[in-house]
Design a protein around this motif. Structure first.
Motif, PDB file in Angstrom:
ATOM      1  N   ASN A   1       1.245  14.306   4.261  1.00 36.90           N
ATOM      2  CA  ASN A   1       1.468  12.989   4.850  1.00 36.90           C
ATOM      3  C   ASN A   1       1.711  11.966   3.745  1.00 36.90           C
ATOM      4  O   ASN A   1       1.064  12.030   2.685  1.00 36.90           O
ATOM      5  N   ALA A   2       2.604  11.039   3.997  1.00 34.67           N
ATOM      6  CA  ALA A   2       2.885   9.985   3.026  1.00 34.67           C
ATOM      7  C   ALA A   2       3.194   8.701   3.774  1.00 34.67           C
ATOM      8  O   ALA A   2       3.676   8.722   4.925  1.00 34.67           O
ATOM      9  N   GLY A   3       2.899   7.585   3.141  1.00 33.18           N
ATOM     10  CA  GLY A   3       3.165   6.307   3.790  1.00 33.18           C
ATOM     11  C   GLY A   3       3.291   5.174   2.790  1.00 33.18           C
ATOM     12  O   GLY A   3       2.769   5.245   1.669  1.00 33.18           O
ATOM     13  N   PHE A   4       3.993   4.146   3.198  1.00 35.72           N
ATOM     14  CA  PHE A   4       4.139   2.937   2.392  1.00 35.72           C
ATOM     15  C   PHE A   4       4.186   1.747   3.340  1.00 35.72           C
ATOM     16  O   PHE A   4       4.821   1.802   4.402  1.00 35.72           O
ATOM     17  N   SER A   5       3.506   0.677   2.970  1.00 33.08           N
ATOM     18  CA  SER A   5       3.519  -0.522   3.811  1.00 33.08           C
ATOM     19  C   SER A   5       3.509  -1.771   2.949  1.00 33.08           C
ATOM     20  O   SER A   5       2.999  -1.770   1.819  1.00 33.08           O
ATOM     21  N   ALA A   6       4.077  -2.825   3.483  1.00 36.38           N
ATOM     22  CA  ALA A   6       4.065  -4.141   2.854  1.00 36.38           C
ATOM     23  C   ALA A   6       3.779  -5.156   3.944  1.00 36.38           C
ATOM     24  O   ALA A   6       4.394  -5.121   5.012  1.00 36.38           O
ATOM     25  N   SER A   7       2.822  -6.040   3.700  1.00 36.74           N
ATOM     26  CA  SER A   7       2.461  -7.016   4.732  1.00 36.74           C
ATOM     27  C   SER A   7       2.128  -8.359   4.089  1.00 36.74           C
ATOM     28  O   SER A   7       1.674  -8.433   2.941  1.00 36.74           O
ATOM     29  N   ARG A   8       2.350  -9.392   4.858  1.00 37.47           N
ATOM     30  CA  ARG A   8       2.020 -10.752   4.438  1.00 37.47           C
ATOM     31  C   ARG A   8       1.362 -11.459   5.614  1.00 37.47           C
ATOM     32  O   ARG A   8       1.956 -11.561   6.701  1.00 37.47           O
ATOM     33  N   VAL A   9       0.142 -11.923   5.417  1.00 35.75           N
ATOM     34  CA  VAL A   9      -0.630 -12.537   6.494  1.00 35.75           C
ATOM     35  C   VAL A   9      -1.119 -13.912   6.070  1.00 35.75           C
ATOM     36  O   VAL A   9      -1.788 -14.057   5.034  1.00 35.75           O
ATOM     37  N   THR A  10      -0.758 -14.922   6.829  1.00 36.96           N
ATOM     38  CA  THR A  10      -1.325 -16.255   6.701  1.00 36.96           C
ATOM     39  C   THR A  10      -1.717 -16.705   8.107  1.00 36.96           C
ATOM     40  O   THR A  10      -1.460 -16.009   9.086  1.00 36.96           O
ATOM     41  N   GLU A  11      -2.322 -17.877   8.209  1.00 38.10           N
ATOM     42  CA  GLU A  11      -2.695 -18.374   9.533  1.00 38.10           C
ATOM     43  C   GLU A  11      -1.477 -18.685  10.386  1.00 38.10           C
ATOM     44  O   GLU A  11      -1.526 -18.613  11.609  1.00 38.10           O
ATOM     45  N   ALA A  12      -0.354 -18.999   9.744  1.00 41.87           N
ATOM     46  CA  ALA A  12       0.847 -19.385  10.487  1.00 41.87           C
ATOM     47  C   ALA A  12       1.742 -18.202  10.824  1.00 41.87           C
ATOM     48  O   ALA A  12       2.453 -18.220  11.830  1.00 41.87           O
ATOM     49  N   LEU A  13       1.726 -17.143   9.988  1.00 51.17           N
ATOM     50  CA  LEU A  13       2.690 -16.068  10.141  1.00 51.17           C
ATOM     51  C   LEU A  13       2.101 -14.744   9.673  1.00 51.17           C
ATOM     52  O   LEU A  13       1.396 -14.687   8.666  1.00 51.17           O
TER      53      LEU A  13
ATOM     54  N   HIS B   1       2.204  40.801  14.740  1.00 52.93           N
ATOM     55  CA  HIS B   1       3.135  39.702  14.985  1.00 52.93           C
ATOM     56  C   HIS B   1       2.754  38.515  14.099  1.00 52.93           C
ATOM     57  O   HIS B   1       1.587  38.287  13.794  1.00 52.93           O
ATOM     58  N   LYS B   2       3.764  37.760  13.721  1.00 54.21           N
ATOM     59  CA  LYS B   2       3.549  36.558  12.922  1.00 54.21           C
ATOM     60  C   LYS B   2       4.321  35.404  13.563  1.00 54.21           C
ATOM     61  O   LYS B   2       5.524  35.490  13.752  1.00 54.21           O
ATOM     62  N   ASP B   3       3.599  34.332  13.895  1.00 56.94           N
ATOM     63  CA  ASP B   3       4.215  33.127  14.467  1.00 56.94           C
ATOM     64  C   ASP B   3       4.068  31.979  13.481  1.00 56.94           C
ATOM     65  O   ASP B   3       2.980  31.750  12.928  1.00 56.94           O
ATOM     66  N   ILE B   4       5.147  31.258  13.262  1.00 54.34           N
ATOM     67  CA  ILE B   4       5.129  30.085  12.395  1.00 54.34           C
ATOM     68  C   ILE B   4       5.588  28.876  13.203  1.00 54.34           C
ATOM     69  O   ILE B   4       6.676  28.884  13.784  1.00 54.34           O
ATOM     70  N   LEU B   5       4.750  27.868  13.265  1.00 55.71           N
ATOM     71  CA  LEU B   5       5.055  26.644  14.014  1.00 55.71           C
ATOM     72  C   LEU B   5       5.111  25.475  13.050  1.00 55.71           C
ATOM     73  O   LEU B   5       4.220  25.285  12.220  1.00 55.71           O
ATOM     74  N   ARG B   6       6.162  24.686  13.162  1.00 54.37           N
ATOM     75  CA  ARG B   6       6.346  23.525  12.283  1.00 54.37           C
ATOM     76  C   ARG B   6       6.520  22.260  13.109  1.00 54.37           C
ATOM     77  O   ARG B   6       7.165  22.266  14.146  1.00 54.37           O
ATOM     78  N   ASN B   7       5.947  21.194  12.609  1.00 59.39           N
ATOM     79  CA  ASN B   7       6.115  19.872  13.210  1.00 59.39           C
ATOM     80  C   ASN B   7       6.379  18.850  12.111  1.00 59.39           C
ATOM     81  O   ASN B   7       5.808  18.955  11.009  1.00 59.39           O
ATOM     82  N   ASP B   8       7.203  17.891  12.400  1.00 63.61           N
ATOM     83  CA  ASP B   8       7.391  16.786  11.458  1.00 63.61           C
ATOM     84  C   ASP B   8       7.626  15.502  12.233  1.00 63.61           C
ATOM     85  O   ASP B   8       8.072  15.526  13.388  1.00 63.61           O
ATOM     86  N   SER B   9       7.298  14.407  11.598  1.00 65.75           N
ATOM     87  CA  SER B   9       7.497  13.100  12.226  1.00 65.75           C
ATOM     88  C   SER B   9       7.743  12.062  11.147  1.00 65.75           C
ATOM     89  O   SER B   9       7.229  12.172  10.021  1.00 65.75           O
ATOM     90  N   TYR B  10       8.546  11.046  11.505  1.00 62.57           N
ATOM     91  CA  TYR B  10       8.853   9.942  10.606  1.00 62.57           C
ATOM     92  C   TYR B  10       8.843   8.660  11.429  1.00 62.57           C
ATOM     93  O   TYR B  10       9.195   8.659  12.609  1.00 62.57           O
ATOM     94  N   ASN B  11       8.438   7.583  10.771  1.00 62.08           N
ATOM     95  CA  ASN B  11       8.378   6.312  11.497  1.00 62.08           C
ATOM     96  C   ASN B  11       8.603   5.151  10.536  1.00 62.08           C
ATOM     97  O   ASN B  11       8.025   5.109   9.439  1.00 62.08           O
TER      98      ASN B  11
ATOM     99  N   LYS C   1       0.849  -1.194   0.000  1.00 61.31           N
ATOM    100  CA  LYS C   1       0.000   0.000   0.000  1.00 61.31           C
ATOM    101  C   LYS C   1       0.887   1.247   0.000  1.00 61.31           C
ATOM    102  O   LYS C   1       1.902   1.302   0.700  1.00 61.31           O
ATOM    103  N   ALA C   2       0.478   2.238  -0.766  1.00 56.55           N
ATOM    104  CA  ALA C   2       1.172   3.527  -0.788  1.00 56.55           C
ATOM    105  C   ALA C   2       0.130   4.636  -0.759  1.00 56.55           C
ATOM    106  O   ALA C   2      -0.932   4.518  -1.382  1.00 56.55           O
ATOM    107  N   ASN C   3       0.407   5.682  -0.025  1.00 65.63           N
ATOM    108  CA  ASN C   3      -0.554   6.781   0.048  1.00 65.63           C
ATOM    109  C   ASN C   3       0.166   8.114   0.242  1.00 65.63           C
ATOM    110  O   ASN C   3       1.222   8.180   0.872  1.00 65.63           O
ATOM    111  N   VAL C   4      -0.423   9.151  -0.319  1.00 64.70           N
ATOM    112  CA  VAL C   4       0.027  10.526  -0.139  1.00 64.70           C
ATOM    113  C   VAL C   4      -1.219  11.386   0.012  1.00 64.70           C
ATOM    114  O   VAL C   4      -2.164  11.252  -0.773  1.00 64.70           O
TER     115      VAL C   4
END
Length: 426
Positions: free
Chosen positions: A185-197, A222-232, A166-169
């Motif tokens: 926001n952006a993300g990418f995932s890869a998964s494999r699901v069976t009953e055993a694993l 006055h002008k305030d600029i606030l930035r946040n970022d995160s990665y995982n 899966k990929a999303n932006v």
């Protein structure tokens, strides 16, 4: 004496005839109550199945249908439909399963659900006079020679070997005269699901920017600029041991300006026991798990405890209970975690959701969560600015968090619910 016998026989046959006529009327249309936990399109169901009466009172229905679903490894859903016969159908009970493909649209999903609803209702309708109004087709669109069947127990080959990617932006923009906000926001995932694993990789990131313009008491702008970022980034694996036991691990690398985390590396190992077999997850689920974790934190700012980096070991226990039946649904979870170097740094969280039909049209629901927080070791020593507090752009110190949503409802009047009228969406 003869007159009393004649009177008795007349009364007996009269009431027997009335009773038979009453049963005959009951058999005219099947009474159905649909108890859906999966966001069913009830307008569509009522429109496409119009030879039964849909009731809003489960106790008065001939059939109570409980519909639940769980996510599958491919990203789709496995539906479970339980048909509880009631009253004169009390001796009948059936369960139907079907899979909804992850790529199905909402239209295709509701078509599939409708198909299996009809299949499950067929044995009940067959015992009523409305059976004459239905037809069943057991003919494939393909010629008989082209229909391939697998022998019992044979396994279908998957060219992707059960891997799902899966990929999303996505982004968000909003603006007013004095406030502007943007996020990506952006993300990418890869998964494999069976009953055993079950295994997979996940990568995600986000960037937020808020801009505020305001005048102080002297009229200066006055002008305030606030930035946040995160990665995982994370990699996980869960291995089935048997019908009740499983074990797993997770490796995680993360960064969050909101939480003062410049870099975090974490390894978690755990084991889980399910009191019920995992195959009964659609109806009941009761797990207890124990986890050990080791994390290395590097901070942007010096923390309250004068740390710029530290290594922390901890452990925790978690339990989840879910039970779905005709009378409603119960979900309860509790989770505890503490750091091993000092047990006073802990986090205790509990949440509960109840949706109970007490009787007839009377129902009660409640959703609550409570968290006792004593482990905010990552908070920076420097106090947050008023803008950061008001806009919640930085994690703040707190000792607890509480949430609650509850209510009670009662419906009375007509029990029938067959008509569809979407005018003005009211």
């Amino acid at each position: 004496m003869k007159k009393s016998v004649v009177s008795f026989l007349f009364a007996f046959f009269y009431f027997s005839s009335a009773s038979a006529q009453s049963n005959f009327i009951i058999q005219e249309r099947l009474k159905v109550f649909i108890d859906c936990h999966s966001g069913c399109d009830m307008n569509y169901i009522r429109t496409e199945i119009n030879i039964v009466d849909f009731l809003l009172d489960r106790l008065a229905a001939d059939v109570h249908i409980l519909i639940t679903d769980e996510n599958t490894g491919s990203g789709g859903d496995k539906y479970q439909l339980i048909f509880f016969g009631q009253n004169r159908f009390a001796h009948i009970r059936d369960t139907i399963y079907f899979d909804n493909d992850a790529n199905n649209t909402d239209f295709e999903e509701r078509e599939l659900l409708l198909k299996y609803l009809k299949l499950g209702l067929a044995p009940f309708i067959a015992k009523t006079r409305t059976a004459k109004d239905i037809s069943i087709q057991m003919k494939s669109d393909k010629p008989a020679g082209e229909i391939k069947t697998d022998s019992a127990g044979s396994k279908q080959k998957d060219p992707w070997n059960y891997w799902v990617f899966k990929a999303n932006v996505n982004g968000n923009l909003s603006a007013e005269e004095s406030i502007k906000y943007s996020s990506l926001n952006a993300g990418f995932s890869a998964s494999r699901v069976t009953e055993a694993l079950k295994t997979g990789f996940e990568l995600s990131g986000s960037k937020d920017k808020s801009q505020y313009e305001y005048e102080d008491d002297s009229g200066d702008l006055h002008k305030d600029i606030l930035r946040n970022d995160s990665y995982n980034f994370s990699n996980y694996l869960v291995k089935s041991i048997n019908d009740h036991w499983s074990w797993g691990y997770q490796v995680e690398l993360s960064r969050s300006t909101y939480s003062n985390i410049k870099q975090r590396s974490q390894l978690s190992l755990g084991i889980e026991y399910n009191i019920y077999p995992y195959k009964q997850v659609n109806t009941k689920y009761f797990t207890i798990s124990y986890l050990l974790d080791l994390r290395r934190n590097n901070y942007f700012d010096t923390t309250l405890y004068d740390k710029t980096k530290e290594t922390l070991a901890g452990h925790g226990i978690k339990s989840t209970f879910t039970y779905k039946q005709k009378w409603g649904e119960i979900e309860f979870g509790v989770e505890y975690h503490n750091y091993l170097h000092n047990w006073k740094y802990f986090n205790l969280k509990a949440d509960c959701e109840l949706d109970i039909r007490i009787t007839g049209g009377l129902s009660f629901f409640i959703s609550t969560s409570a968290q006792l927080i004593r482990d905010q070791l990552n908070l920076p020593k420097e106090e947050a600015s008023p803008q950061e507090v008001l806009t919640r752009r930085r994690q703040l110190a707190t000792g607890y968090e509480l949430r609650a949503h509850f209510g009670i409802s009662y419906r009375f009047g007509s029990k029938l619910n067959n008509f569809v009228n979407p005018r003005f969406s009211r």
